[in-house]
Write a protein that holds these residues in place. Structure first.
Motif, PDB file in Angstrom:
ATOM      1  N   UNK A   1       0.785  -1.223   0.000  1.00 52.92           N
ATOM      2  CA  UNK A   1       0.000   0.000   0.000  1.00 52.92           C
ATOM      3  C   UNK A   1       0.818   1.274   0.000  1.00 52.92           C
ATOM      4  N   UNK A   2       2.147   1.161  -0.009  1.00 55.02           N
ATOM      5  CA  UNK A   2       3.030   2.336   0.033  1.00 55.02           C
ATOM      6  C   UNK A   2       3.563   2.676  -1.359  1.00 55.02           C
ATOM      7  N   UNK A   3       4.098   3.887  -1.488  1.00 52.85           N
ATOM      8  CA  UNK A   3       4.663   4.383  -2.747  1.00 52.85           C
ATOM      9  C   UNK A   3       6.064   4.938  -2.485  1.00 52.85           C
ATOM     10  N   UNK A   4       7.033   4.511  -3.302  1.00 51.95           N
ATOM     11  CA  UNK A   4       8.399   5.031  -3.220  1.00 51.95           C
ATOM     12  C   UNK A   4       8.814   5.583  -4.564  1.00 51.95           C
TER      13      UNK A   4
ATOM     14  N   UNK B   1      13.023  -3.842  -1.742  1.00 51.29           N
ATOM     15  CA  UNK B   1      12.075  -4.945  -1.582  1.00 51.29           C
ATOM     16  C   UNK B   1      10.668  -4.371  -1.523  1.00 51.29           C
ATOM     17  N   UNK B   2       9.843  -4.757  -2.496  1.00 48.43           N
ATOM     18  CA  UNK B   2       8.442  -4.340  -2.549  1.00 48.43           C
ATOM     19  C   UNK B   2       7.585  -5.426  -1.919  1.00 48.43           C
ATOM     20  N   UNK B   3       6.677  -5.014  -1.069  1.00 47.16           N
ATOM     21  CA  UNK B   3       5.804  -5.976  -0.413  1.00 47.16           C
ATOM     22  C   UNK B   3       4.365  -5.787  -0.903  1.00 47.16           C
ATOM     23  N   UNK B   4       3.722  -6.906  -1.247  1.00 42.01           N
ATOM     24  CA  UNK B   4       2.332  -6.845  -1.689  1.00 42.01           C
ATOM     25  C   UNK B   4       2.151  -5.964  -2.903  1.00 42.01           C
ATOM     26  N   UNK B   5       1.247  -4.979  -2.803  1.00 41.20           N
ATOM     27  CA  UNK B   5       0.938  -4.100  -3.939  1.00 41.20           C
ATOM     28  C   UNK B   5       1.691  -2.768  -3.873  1.00 41.20           C
ATOM     29  N   UNK B   6       2.845  -2.750  -3.246  1.00 38.36           N
ATOM     30  CA  UNK B   6       3.656  -1.524  -3.169  1.00 38.36           C
ATOM     31  C   UNK B   6       3.980  -1.007  -4.565  1.00 38.36           C
ATOM     32  N   UNK B   7       4.090   0.299  -4.690  1.00 33.82           N
ATOM     33  CA  UNK B   7       4.377   0.958  -5.969  1.00 33.82           C
ATOM     34  C   UNK B   7       5.774   1.574  -5.917  1.00 33.82           C
TER      35      UNK B   7
ATOM     36  N   UNK C   1      18.528   4.302 -16.360  1.00 35.85           N
ATOM     37  CA  UNK C   1      17.584   3.199 -16.210  1.00 35.85           C
ATOM     38  C   UNK C   1      16.393   3.718 -15.421  1.00 35.85           C
ATOM     39  N   UNK C   2      15.195   3.401 -15.902  1.00 34.77           N
ATOM     40  CA  UNK C   2      13.956   3.808 -15.239  1.00 34.77           C
ATOM     41  C   UNK C   2      13.110   2.560 -15.031  1.00 34.77           C
ATOM     42  N   UNK C   3      12.536   2.431 -13.847  1.00 38.20           N
ATOM     43  CA  UNK C   3      11.641   1.319 -13.549  1.00 38.20           C
ATOM     44  C   UNK C   3      10.390   1.881 -12.904  1.00 38.20           C
ATOM     45  N   UNK C   4       9.238   1.442 -13.393  1.00 42.35           N
ATOM     46  CA  UNK C   4       7.966   1.893 -12.839  1.00 42.35           C
ATOM     47  C   UNK C   4       7.110   0.670 -12.542  1.00 42.35           C
ATOM     48  N   UNK C   5       6.711   0.524 -11.278  1.00 38.65           N
ATOM     49  CA  UNK C   5       5.871  -0.593 -10.851  1.00 38.65           C
ATOM     50  C   UNK C   5       4.556  -0.017 -10.356  1.00 38.65           C
ATOM     51  N   UNK C   6       3.501  -0.192 -11.151  1.00 37.92           N
ATOM     52  CA  UNK C   6       2.165   0.288 -10.815  1.00 37.92           C
ATOM     53  C   UNK C   6       1.151  -0.442 -11.675  1.00 37.92           C
TER      54      UNK C   6
ATOM     55  N   UNK D   1       4.952  -3.844 -14.466  1.00 39.08           N
ATOM     56  CA  UNK D   1       6.342  -3.403 -14.321  1.00 39.08           C
ATOM     57  C   UNK D   1       6.925  -2.985 -15.668  1.00 39.08           C
ATOM     58  N   UNK D   2       7.305  -1.715 -15.757  1.00 43.24           N
ATOM     59  CA  UNK D   2       7.871  -1.142 -16.976  1.00 43.24           C
ATOM     60  C   UNK D   2       9.338  -0.821 -16.757  1.00 43.24           C
ATOM     61  N   UNK D   3      10.175  -1.195 -17.726  1.00 40.37           N
ATOM     62  CA  UNK D   3      11.598  -0.875 -17.697  1.00 40.37           C
ATOM     63  C   UNK D   3      11.940  -0.015 -18.907  1.00 40.37           C
ATOM     64  N   UNK D   4      12.671   1.068 -18.663  1.00 43.51           N
ATOM     65  CA  UNK D   4      13.125   1.962 -19.735  1.00 43.51           C
ATOM     66  C   UNK D   4      14.637   2.072 -19.658  1.00 43.51           C
ATOM     67  N   UNK D   5      15.288   1.929 -20.810  1.00 41.86           N
ATOM     68  CA  UNK D   5      16.731   2.180 -20.929  1.00 41.86           C
ATOM     69  C   UNK D   5      16.918   3.333 -21.901  1.00 41.86           C
ATOM     70  N   UNK D   6      17.773   4.258 -21.521  1.00 38.87           N
ATOM     71  CA  UNK D   6      17.964   5.442 -22.351  1.00 38.87           C
ATOM     72  C   UNK D   6      19.433   5.811 -22.444  1.00 38.87           C
ATOM     73  N   UNK D   7      19.869   6.146 -23.644  1.00 38.72           N
ATOM     74  CA  UNK D   7      21.195   6.679 -23.901  1.00 38.72           C
ATOM     75  C   UNK D   7      21.069   8.125 -24.363  1.00 38.72           C
ATOM     76  N   UNK D   8      22.102   8.918 -24.109  1.00 36.75           N
ATOM     77  CA  UNK D   8      22.101  10.308 -24.552  1.00 36.75           C
ATOM     78  C   UNK D   8      23.530  10.756 -24.807  1.00 36.75           C
ATOM     79  N   UNK D   9      23.654  11.794 -25.612  1.00 37.84           N
ATOM     80  CA  UNK D   9      24.979  12.326 -25.944  1.00 37.84           C
ATOM     81  C   UNK D   9      25.684  12.872 -24.710  1.00 37.84           C
ATOM     82  N   UNK D  10      24.935  13.546 -23.852  1.00 39.46           N
ATOM     83  CA  UNK D  10      25.520  14.148 -22.655  1.00 39.46           C
ATOM     84  C   UNK D  10      24.431  14.304 -21.600  1.00 39.46           C
ATOM     85  N   UNK D  11      24.801  14.853 -20.461  1.00 37.93           N
ATOM     86  CA  UNK D  11      23.854  14.975 -19.351  1.00 37.93           C
ATOM     87  C   UNK D  11      22.709  15.924 -19.680  1.00 37.93           C
ATOM     88  N   UNK D  12      22.981  16.968 -20.463  1.00 34.65           N
ATOM     89  CA  UNK D  12      21.925  17.920 -20.823  1.00 34.65           C
ATOM     90  C   UNK D  12      20.832  17.234 -21.633  1.00 34.65           C
TER      91      UNK D  12
END
Length: 272
Positions: free
Chosen positions: A109-112, A134-140, A205-210, A237-248
């Motif tokens: 029931x919590x969100x991080x 560690x996600x417990x139950x339906x944690x997001x 790297x981006x991960x979204x669990x909802x 559960x969604x995973x995104x990988x992204x590359x870029x030329x620089x930090x900007x």
């Protein structure tokens, strides 16, 4: 004649944070301990969720440094954590490695929202970093980990670094997402390879669990640049990988993406 090299000063920091939701649903602090160079700052919030800013008062990480962070987000609580600024991994003495260990429990029931700003690597840095959630139950969960390989504006090229970066996310103790990156030596040469990064100087790297993420997949993909990809590894559960030329360039596409996934503005420190 004495030839031993004198011991160098090293930064050590530790913090522990516990959160719970009260009967009205507002998140409050139940446990807070901090010591050394690791500090947690809590901006005033007008919503029921909590926000904290992680501050490294040593100004960066070098060989021999030790940082430990433990977080427990209780049932019904919501936390967004970011950093004061981009973290920096500086040149280390030979044979010495900085270590950063983060352990997070998100109860049912919590969100991080784990939203640190970029980790910038410098020539001859040596860093061993581990993030365990560690996600417990339906944690997001919404997690981002941006890494920058030298400052493009300073024309920095990384020819000798050591980086071991490991992310472990479990649900009720079972593996959900395991990822690791290890680079020793000439990072620029490895990143130049088309099968690895095709010359990119930054990545995330981006991960979204909802539960709603599958229905949102098409909209997320439309927001991504050509150097990023998104996949469902589980129905929620969604995973995104992204590359870029620089930090900007990385930040320019990451910020609207993270706000879309969190359905809220990013912490103010991202805009400073």
């Amino acid at each position: 004649m004495q030839t031993d090299r004198p011991a160098q000063p090293r930064a050590v920091g530790a913090a522990k944070l516990g959160l719970r939701a009260d009967p009205s649903g507002r998140t409050g602090i139940t446990d807070l301990r901090q010591s050394g160079a690791l500090k947690l700052v809590f901006p005033r919030q007008l919503t029921n969720s909590a926000e904290t800013i992680l501050v490294n008062t040593a100004g960066g990480i070098t060989g021999g440094d030790r940082y430990d962070l433990d977080i427990d987000v209780g049932a019904g609580a919501a936390l967004s954590l970011t950093t004061q600024a981009a973290e920096r991994a500086y040149r280390a003495q030979r044979g010495e490695t900085g270590k950063v260990t983060t352990r997070i429990t998100v109860q049912s029931g919590a969100q991080m929202n784990w939203l640190p700003q970029e980790l910038i690597l410098f020539e001859r840095c040596a860093l061993n970093r581990r993030l365990s959630i560690d996600l417990q139950g339906d944690a997001r969960l919404l997690m981002v980990e941006p890494v920058v390989f030298g400052r493009a504006a300073m024309k920095e090229v990384l020819r000798d670094i050591h980086l071991y970066d490991r992310i472990s996310i479990t649900r009720d103790g079972r593996p959900l997402y395991l990822d690791a990156m290890k680079i020793s030596g000439d990072a620029a040469a490895r990143l130049a390879r088309s099968a690895i990064a095709n010359g990119a100087g930054a990545m995330a790297s981006v991960l979204c669990v909802t539960p709603e993420i599958a229905a949102n997949l098409s909209a997320v993909r439309e927001m991504l640049p050509a150097t990023a990809g998104a996949s469902l590894i589980a129905p929620d559960t969604l995973v995104i990988r992204q590359l870029a030329q620089d930090s900007y360039m990385l930040r320019r596409s990451l910020m609207p993406l993270l706000e879309h996934l969190s359905q809220s503005p990013l912490p103010a420190s991202w805009r400073l």
